[in-house]
Design a protein around this motif. Sequence first.
Motif, mmCIF file in Angstrom:
data_model
loop_
_atom_site.group_PDB
_atom_site.id
_atom_site.type_symbol
_atom_site.label_atom_id
_atom_site.label_comp_id
_atom_site.label_asym_id
_atom_site.label_seq_id
_atom_site.Cartn_x
_atom_site.Cartn_y
_atom_site.Cartn_z
ATOM 1 N N ARG A 179 0.840 -1.253 -0.176
ATOM 2 C CA ARG A 179 -0.085 -0.217 0.060
ATOM 3 C C ARG A 179 0.854 0.738 -0.114
ATOM 4 N N SER A 180 1.819 1.258 0.508
ATOM 5 C CA SER A 180 2.630 2.190 0.174
ATOM 6 C C SER A 180 3.488 2.513 -0.574
ATOM 7 N N ASP A 181 3.898 1.661 -1.446
ATOM 8 C CA ASP A 181 4.519 1.938 -2.590
ATOM 9 C C ASP A 181 5.223 1.082 -2.486
ATOM 10 N N GLU A 182 6.008 0.782 -1.373
ATOM 11 C CA GLU A 182 7.614 0.339 -1.117
ATOM 12 C C GLU A 182 8.350 -0.260 -1.858
ATOM 13 N N TRP A 183 7.823 -1.123 -2.508
ATOM 14 C CA TRP A 183 8.387 -2.440 -3.769
ATOM 15 C C TRP A 183 7.996 -1.425 -5.135
ATOM 16 N N ARG A 184 9.306 -0.582 -5.157
ATOM 17 C CA ARG A 184 10.165 0.006 -6.440
ATOM 18 C C ARG A 184 10.475 -0.783 -8.060
#
Length: 321
Positions: free
Chosen positions: A68-73
Amino acid sequence: MFDMDRQVLDGVGRWASEGYRFALITVVRTWGSAPRPPGSWMALREDGLVIGSVSGGCIEDDLIAKVRSDEWRSSLPFLLTYGVTQDEARRYGLPCGGTMELMVEPNPGHAGLAMLKDTIAQGRLVRRTVIVGEPDVGLDDAACTDVLSFDGTHLETIHGPRWRLLIIGAGQIAAYLAPMAQALGYAVFVCDPRTEYSSEWCVPGVPLLAGMPDDVAIELGLDPHTAVVTTTHDPKLDDLALLEALKSSAFYVGALGSRVNSERRKERLAMHFDLSANQVNRLHGPVGLPIGSHTPPEIAVAIVAEITAIKNGVRKNAKSR
C-alpha cells in the motif's frame, strides 16, 4: 496444492483483466516453527486485497502495508526474511523463534500466469522457475516426484495435481469425498458402470469413468501418488478394483464396510484372487479414521483424514468403529 494454485491463479487473472497491479509472494525456506511450509504462496493486490496465505496473518499485515505504501519500486524478484530475531519472531507470530524467507515478485508476467493456469487445468504438472533479480520466469513439464527447490537465487515450484484419487461408486459418499480431495490437491476420478448412479453424477472437475473398475484401474496406471477407495458395497465392483489396486504401488487402498464385512472381504480376496498376504493386509477397512462417523459427509471426512495421514507418513493404531 492444486486447489490453492487455482484459487490464486483465478484471482490474479481477474485482477489483471481489471487493470490492477499485484505481487506474488512465495515461502521459499523456513527455520524452526513456521505457520506455512515452503511452496505456500499468495497474491497481493496494489490496494491490499489478498488471495492465499504465507503465514497466520501477521506477516500478511506487514506485506499489505508495504504494497500500500508503494515500497516495492523494483519490478524484479527479490527476497524478504521475517523472524531473524526472537523479538521479530514474536512480532510476526512465528512461534519458537521460527524464521521465514519469501520470494517476492512485484510484477509477475500476466501471460505466463495465464499459461500456467491453462496447463494445470489440463491436469498437467508444471515446474515454474523464478530467479532473484531476473525478469523472465520459466515454465516446464514436471513429474509427480519433483519437489520444490531453492538454492538461494533459483526457485523452482511444482504446480498441478501431484496426487490422484480413484473412487469406485458414484454414490452420496463419493459426492462429498471428491470435492474434499480436490481441495487437498488431488485429481479425482470416479468409476461406476451402473447407470442408476452414474447418470446423476455432477461434481465439477471430477470425470465419471463408466468402464469396469479393474479396467479403469489398469488404464489409470496406479502409482505411489494414487489412492483408491471403493464405496459400492458390491463385491462384483469393489473386489475388481481392489484386486488391481492391492497389486499396484498405490499408496492407499481402502474399502467401505463394517468390521465384519471387511474381514470377510479380506478372506475372500485371499482365497479367490492371486494376492499375497502382504498385499491383502495393505487394505484399509473399515475405511477412514475412527471419528464416530455415520452420515455420508462424516464418512468422507474420516476417509480423507486417513488418506492424508498415510500420505504424510502418520501410522495409526488399531481402530474400531
